[in-house]
Design a protein around this motif. Sequence first.
Motif, PDB file in Angstrom:
ATOM      1  N   ALA A   1      14.721 -21.605 -22.850  1.00 39.31           N
ATOM      2  CA  ALA A   1      14.161 -21.820 -24.194  1.00 39.31           C
ATOM      3  C   ALA A   1      14.298 -23.290 -24.590  1.00 39.31           C
ATOM      4  CB  ALA A   1      14.864 -20.919 -25.203  1.00 39.31           C
ATOM      5  N   MET A   2      15.471 -23.873 -24.307  1.00 42.60           N
ATOM      6  CA  MET A   2      15.694 -25.282 -24.635  1.00 42.60           C
ATOM      7  C   MET A   2      14.780 -26.185 -23.824  1.00 42.60           C
ATOM      8  SD  MET A   2      17.578 -27.173 -26.657  1.00 42.60           S
ATOM      9  CE  MET A   2      16.308 -28.411 -26.906  1.00 42.60           C
ATOM     10  N   ALA A   3      14.654 -25.893 -22.521  1.00 40.49           N
ATOM     11  CA  ALA A   3      13.787 -26.700 -21.653  1.00 40.49           C
ATOM     12  C   ALA A   3      12.326 -26.599 -22.107  1.00 40.49           C
ATOM     13  CB  ALA A   3      13.929 -26.246 -20.204  1.00 40.49           C
TER      14      ALA A   3
ATOM     15  N   LYS B   1      11.228 -26.160 -25.131  1.00 41.65           N
ATOM     16  CA  LYS B   1      11.069 -27.017 -26.320  1.00 41.65           C
ATOM     17  C   LYS B   1      11.108 -28.495 -25.939  1.00 41.65           C
ATOM     18  CE  LYS B   1      13.267 -27.939 -30.818  1.00 41.65           C
ATOM     19  NZ  LYS B   1      12.039 -27.833 -31.621  1.00 41.65           N
ATOM     20  N   LEU B   2      12.065 -28.852 -25.087  1.00 41.88           N
ATOM     21  CA  LEU B   2      12.296 -30.243 -24.708  1.00 41.88           C
ATOM     22  C   LEU B   2      11.083 -30.849 -24.005  1.00 41.88           C
ATOM     23  CD1 LEU B   2      14.796 -32.132 -24.912  1.00 41.88           C
ATOM     24  CD2 LEU B   2      15.414 -31.386 -22.605  1.00 41.88           C
ATOM     25  N   PHE B   3      10.465 -30.083 -23.094  1.00 41.22           N
ATOM     26  CA  PHE B   3       9.365 -30.598 -22.283  1.00 41.22           C
ATOM     27  C   PHE B   3       7.999 -30.071 -22.730  1.00 41.22           C
ATOM     28  CE2 PHE B   3      13.118 -30.646 -19.423  1.00 41.22           C
ATOM     29  CZ  PHE B   3      13.243 -32.026 -19.339  1.00 41.22           C
ATOM     30  N   ASN B   4       8.008 -29.387 -23.884  1.00 39.88           N
ATOM     31  CA  ASN B   4       6.748 -28.902 -24.463  1.00 39.88           C
ATOM     32  C   ASN B   4       5.968 -28.024 -23.485  1.00 39.88           C
ATOM     33  OD1 ASN B   4       4.956 -28.656 -26.607  1.00 39.88           O
ATOM     34  ND2 ASN B   4       3.713 -30.395 -25.932  1.00 39.88           N
ATOM     35  N   ILE B   5       6.682 -27.083 -22.871  1.00 43.58           N
ATOM     36  CA  ILE B   5       6.066 -26.120 -21.948  1.00 43.58           C
ATOM     37  C   ILE B   5       6.134 -24.743 -22.599  1.00 43.58           C
ATOM     38  CG2 ILE B   5       6.185 -25.041 -19.665  1.00 43.58           C
ATOM     39  CD1 ILE B   5       7.830 -27.546 -18.780  1.00 43.58           C
ATOM     40  N   PRO B   6       5.009 -24.130 -22.943  1.00 44.86           N
ATOM     41  CA  PRO B   6       5.054 -22.778 -23.525  1.00 44.86           C
ATOM     42  C   PRO B   6       5.756 -21.812 -22.568  1.00 44.86           C
ATOM     43  CG  PRO B   6       2.850 -23.718 -23.720  1.00 44.86           C
ATOM     44  CD  PRO B   6       3.633 -24.637 -22.826  1.00 44.86           C
ATOM     45  N   ALA B   7       6.598 -20.933 -23.117  1.00 45.14           N
ATOM     46  CA  ALA B   7       7.371 -20.011 -22.273  1.00 45.14           C
ATOM     47  C   ALA B   7       7.263 -18.587 -22.797  1.00 45.14           C
ATOM     48  CB  ALA B   7       8.829 -20.431 -22.211  1.00 45.14           C
ATOM     49  N   ASP B   8       7.082 -17.654 -21.867  1.00 41.45           N
ATOM     50  CA  ASP B   8       7.147 -16.217 -22.157  1.00 41.45           C
ATOM     51  C   ASP B   8       8.337 -15.660 -21.393  1.00 41.45           C
ATOM     52  OD1 ASP B   8       4.516 -15.276 -23.667  1.00 41.45           O
ATOM     53  OD2 ASP B   8       3.932 -16.835 -22.225  1.00 41.45           O
ATOM     54  N   ILE B   9       9.268 -15.052 -22.119  1.00 44.96           N
ATOM     55  CA  ILE B   9      10.492 -14.555 -21.488  1.00 44.96           C
ATOM     56  C   ILE B   9      10.563 -13.040 -21.644  1.00 44.96           C
ATOM     57  CG2 ILE B   9      12.997 -14.712 -21.382  1.00 44.96           C
ATOM     58  CD1 ILE B   9      12.805 -17.528 -22.510  1.00 44.96           C
ATOM     59  N   ILE B  10      10.624 -12.354 -20.496  1.00 44.04           N
ATOM     60  CA  ILE B  10      10.775 -10.899 -20.473  1.00 44.04           C
ATOM     61  C   ILE B  10      12.259 -10.596 -20.674  1.00 44.04           C
ATOM     62  CG2 ILE B  10      10.317  -8.766 -19.179  1.00 44.04           C
ATOM     63  CD1 ILE B  10       7.786 -10.516 -19.665  1.00 44.04           C
ATOM     64  N   VAL B  11      12.580  -9.910 -21.779  1.00 43.99           N
ATOM     65  CA  VAL B  11      13.972  -9.681 -22.153  1.00 43.99           C
ATOM     66  C   VAL B  11      14.346  -8.219 -21.928  1.00 43.99           C
ATOM     67  CG1 VAL B  11      15.705  -9.914 -23.983  1.00 43.99           C
ATOM     68  CG2 VAL B  11      13.743 -11.477 -23.914  1.00 43.99           C
ATOM     69  N   ARG B  12      15.476  -8.003 -21.245  1.00 44.34           N
ATOM     70  CA  ARG B  12      15.982  -6.632 -21.087  1.00 44.34           C
ATOM     71  C   ARG B  12      16.296  -6.072 -22.468  1.00 44.34           C
ATOM     72  NH1 ARG B  12      20.556  -7.642 -18.709  1.00 44.34           N
ATOM     73  NH2 ARG B  12      21.835  -7.079 -20.499  1.00 44.34           N
ATOM     74  N   GLY B  13      15.619  -4.987 -22.826  1.00 46.92           N
ATOM     75  CA  GLY B  13      15.675  -4.452 -24.183  1.00 46.92           C
ATOM     76  C   GLY B  13      16.289  -3.079 -24.265  1.00 46.92           C
ATOM     77  N   PRO B  14      15.579  -2.183 -24.975  1.00 52.11           N
ATOM     78  CA  PRO B  14      14.166  -2.273 -25.352  1.00 52.11           C
ATOM     79  C   PRO B  14      13.893  -2.978 -26.686  1.00 52.11           C
ATOM     80  CG  PRO B  14      15.009  -0.108 -25.890  1.00 52.11           C
ATOM     81  CD  PRO B  14      16.145  -0.849 -25.254  1.00 52.11           C
ATOM     82  N   HIS B  15      14.921  -3.344 -27.443  1.00 53.66           N
ATOM     83  CA  HIS B  15      14.685  -3.960 -28.750  1.00 53.66           C
ATOM     84  C   HIS B  15      15.387  -5.320 -28.803  1.00 53.66           C
ATOM     85  CE1 HIS B  15      13.200  -0.054 -29.952  1.00 53.66           C
ATOM     86  NE2 HIS B  15      14.360   0.495 -29.629  1.00 53.66           N
TER      87      HIS B  15
ATOM     88  N   ASN C   1      10.788 -21.600 -30.286  1.00 52.33           N
ATOM     89  CA  ASN C   1       9.374 -21.155 -30.280  1.00 52.33           C
ATOM     90  C   ASN C   1       8.908 -20.590 -28.946  1.00 52.33           C
ATOM     91  OD1 ASN C   1       8.717 -21.694 -33.004  1.00 52.33           O
ATOM     92  ND2 ASN C   1       8.549 -23.874 -32.532  1.00 52.33           N
ATOM     93  N   VAL C   2       9.825 -19.976 -28.176  1.00 48.07           N
ATOM     94  CA  VAL C   2       9.375 -19.268 -26.977  1.00 48.07           C
ATOM     95  C   VAL C   2       8.944 -17.848 -27.381  1.00 48.07           C
ATOM     96  CG1 VAL C   2      10.876 -20.601 -25.459  1.00 48.07           C
ATOM     97  CG2 VAL C   2      11.678 -18.426 -26.341  1.00 48.07           C
ATOM     98  N   ASN C   3       8.114 -17.241 -26.557  1.00 48.93           N
ATOM     99  CA  ASN C   3       7.662 -15.867 -26.808  1.00 48.93           C
ATOM    100  C   ASN C   3       8.589 -14.899 -26.077  1.00 48.93           C
ATOM    101  OD1 ASN C   3       5.208 -16.732 -28.191  1.00 48.93           O
ATOM    102  ND2 ASN C   3       4.528 -17.413 -26.173  1.00 48.93           N
ATOM    103  N   LEU C   4       9.203 -14.000 -26.825  1.00 43.40           N
ATOM    104  CA  LEU C   4      10.140 -13.031 -26.249  1.00 43.40           C
ATOM    105  C   LEU C   4       9.461 -11.666 -26.170  1.00 43.40           C
ATOM    106  CD1 LEU C   4      13.354 -14.083 -28.209  1.00 43.40           C
ATOM    107  CD2 LEU C   4      12.662 -14.795 -25.907  1.00 43.40           C
TER     108      LEU C   4
END
Length: 300
Positions: free
Chosen positions: A76-78, A80-94, A109-112
């Motif tokens: 997430a930090m990287a 933001k730092l390098f302005n690379i949009p990121a989608d992160i699949i998070v172990r959930g389900p919530h 501002n990453v997409n979780l």
Amino acid sequence: MKTSGHLESPLQSIRHPLLEAKKIKLLVKRDDLLHPTVQGNKWRKLKYNLEELKRQQCRSLVTFGGPFSNHLYATAMASKLFNIPADIIVRGPHLDAANPTIRFAKACNVNLHPVTRIEYRQRHDPDYLALLKKRFPNAFIIPEGGSNQFALQGCEELARSLPKSDYVCCAVGSGGTLAGILDGLNLSVKLMGFAVLKGAEYLNEEVVNLNPKAMAQKNWQILTQFHGGGYGKFSHALWQFCQTMRRDYNLPLEPIYTGKMMYGLWQLIEQDHFPKHSRIIAIHTGGLQGLDGLRYRELI
């Protein structure tokens, strides 16, 4: 996008009556201080992944992580730092909006994308990864923990930065850091990995899968008896050790990764595992943001 240019992390010498009695020289490679915002081995692993993303002209990245994951936090930090949009699949389900790691990732501002544990188990499955490529076109996929061939390059760099020693020690979660360090060490140096999860014998195979040269090399081993009860679990004695090291040596540790490695190493020194006059380098792989998660869950 510039991912290089940071200074090399410092080495800290630990002086203690036990070490003097056993005639052991112990240095800590403070990779927790390597990068101002993306800590430790996560920076080592992400660095060349981001270079490859740029080389392939991908516009975003996709990766995976648990809700308290150091990799999620660092990515997430990287992003933001390098302005690379990121989608992160998070172990959930919530998603727990109050979880400090999730809060930080959202602030970057990453997409979780929370998924069920059943779906999350497919994170290495080629068919599932093919579906993700369709869902996120022109995205560069980084595996959970960041461990792949590009991560190994960064960890090899770490090994090559070290001074002469007899032993190098590191915590082992997915095997990527150890597999990469192995490439940068002289064959005369023994590399000792401390598994942080229970039933971790399979990690030997993971290391060989990541680095086939490991099959023929005899200068490495993974110790599986210092897991402290399993991943994310730790004893009161281990946490007390972490607090003592912070108080007496200004060496901050968390009890999930580096704390387990240092505590295990300390026990081996007490047990005369190492010959006198051995020079040992312990790698501090960062992960200190995990302390916020432990406080949030009232585990410390």
